[in-house]
Design an enzyme around this catalytic site. Structure first.
Site, PDB file in Angstrom:
ATOM      1  N   GLU A  43      37.634  38.570  46.075  1.00 20.86           N
ATOM      2  CA  GLU A  43      36.599  37.900  45.761  1.00 20.86           C
ATOM      3  C   GLU A  43      35.674  36.657  45.496  1.00 20.86           C
ATOM      4  O   GLU A  43      36.237  36.213  46.607  1.00 20.86           O
ATOM      5  CB  GLU A  43      38.202  37.312  44.710  1.00 20.86           C
ATOM      6  CG  GLU A  43      37.529  36.452  43.639  1.00 20.86           C
ATOM      7  CD  GLU A  43      38.239  35.314  42.997  1.00 20.86           C
ATOM      8  OE1 GLU A  43      38.248  34.511  42.832  1.00 20.86           O
ATOM      9  OE2 GLU A  43      39.319  35.326  42.994  1.00 20.86           O
ATOM     10  N   THR A  72      35.332  32.875  40.369  1.00 18.03           N
ATOM     11  CA  THR A  72      34.139  31.460  39.933  1.00 18.03           C
ATOM     12  C   THR A  72      33.193  31.727  39.176  1.00 18.03           C
ATOM     13  O   THR A  72      32.208  30.841  38.854  1.00 18.03           O
ATOM     14  CB  THR A  72      33.323  30.713  40.920  1.00 18.03           C
ATOM     15  OG1 THR A  72      34.289  30.642  42.050  1.00 18.03           O
ATOM     16  CG2 THR A  72      32.723  28.937  40.626  1.00 18.03           C
ATOM     17  N   LYS A 132      45.852  33.492  36.555  1.00 10.00           N
ATOM     18  CA  LYS A 132      45.713  32.430  38.190  1.00 10.00           C
ATOM     19  C   LYS A 132      45.925  31.020  37.726  1.00 10.00           C
ATOM     20  O   LYS A 132      45.592  30.310  36.345  1.00 10.00           O
ATOM     21  CB  LYS A 132      44.463  32.940  38.133  1.00 10.00           C
ATOM     22  CG  LYS A 132      43.535  31.802  39.126  1.00 10.00           C
ATOM     23  CD  LYS A 132      42.052  32.343  40.120  1.00 10.00           C
ATOM     24  CE  LYS A 132      41.435  31.009  40.866  1.00 10.00           C
ATOM     25  NZ  LYS A 132      40.068  30.948  41.158  1.00 10.00           N
TER      26      LYS A 132
END
Length: 213
Positions: A43, A72, A132
């Protein structure tokens, strides 16, 4: 089908490396160190300079080996940039409806950060496959077990606060996968990418032991 294959790979390998590089080159080196250690879920955080270029380079080089995603991601514009660069999954610190829509449009898995039952419920309405839990350290492993009372079908991936010592608690309480950031990539500060490779190997092996995969 591509989305399903990506989700299978993420949950099979079980560990997602959160890459935050000070430079694009550092991010690439950290990612390659993880892949070398058998950690195939990468990621790339968009706090990394030229994150889209990092994603494009890693996708081109490791498309047969690793799953490269973007992290992000705060809004749909960044999500689309990441997807066009080759990102196979998109991760956000919070849930964003428009980002969920753009990911669904392109058939890319969206993994937003959710903290409350209400946030999780809303995310599920938009087709989110994995939620998440961020920062995981603010709640602890018992939180997942509590969430699975009213939402037994929810797939949760804690990020932030997960390490080799407490991974067993997270998995035993129902985490489908775990995200590892600073605990994995810290050796890059000293240029010790070999240590990142070794840590990556340990994390993947630990997940296999705990899940019999």
């Amino acid at each position: 089908m591509q989305k399903l294959n990506v989700l299978r790979k993420v949950t099979s390998n079980g560990v997602v490396a959160v890459i935050r590089g000070n430079t694009a080159q550092e991010a690439i080196l950290m990612s390659e160190a993880c892949i070398k250690g058998g950690l195939y879920n990468i990621e790339v955080a968009f706090t990394t300079p030229k994150a889209d270029q990092v994603i494009a380079e890693l996708t081109e080089k490791y498309k047969e080996t690793a799953v490269i995603g973007a992290g992000t991601v705060l809004e749909p514009i960044t999500a689309r940039i990441a997807i066009l660069a080759g990102a196979e999954f998109v991760v956000s610190p919070t849930f964003d409806e428009e980002t969920a829509k753009i990911c669904n449009l392109y058939g890319v898995s969206y993994m937003p950060g959710c903290l409350t039952i209400n946030e999780m419920k809303e995310a599920l309405k938009y087709g989110v496959d994995i939620l998440k839990l961020f920062p995981g350290s603010a709640f602890g492993p018992d939180f997942i077990k509590a969430v699975k009372g009213p939402l037994p079908h929810v797939n949760i991936m804690p990020t932030g606060g997960v390490d080799l010592n407490n991974m067993e608690q997270w998995i035993s309480n129902g985490a489908i996968a775990v995200g590892i950031g600073g605990n994995l990539t810290a050796p890059a500060k000293e240029g010790r990418y070999d240590l990142i490779t070794e840590l990556a190997r340990q994390y993947v092996e630990k997940f296999k032991q705990l899940t019999n995969k």
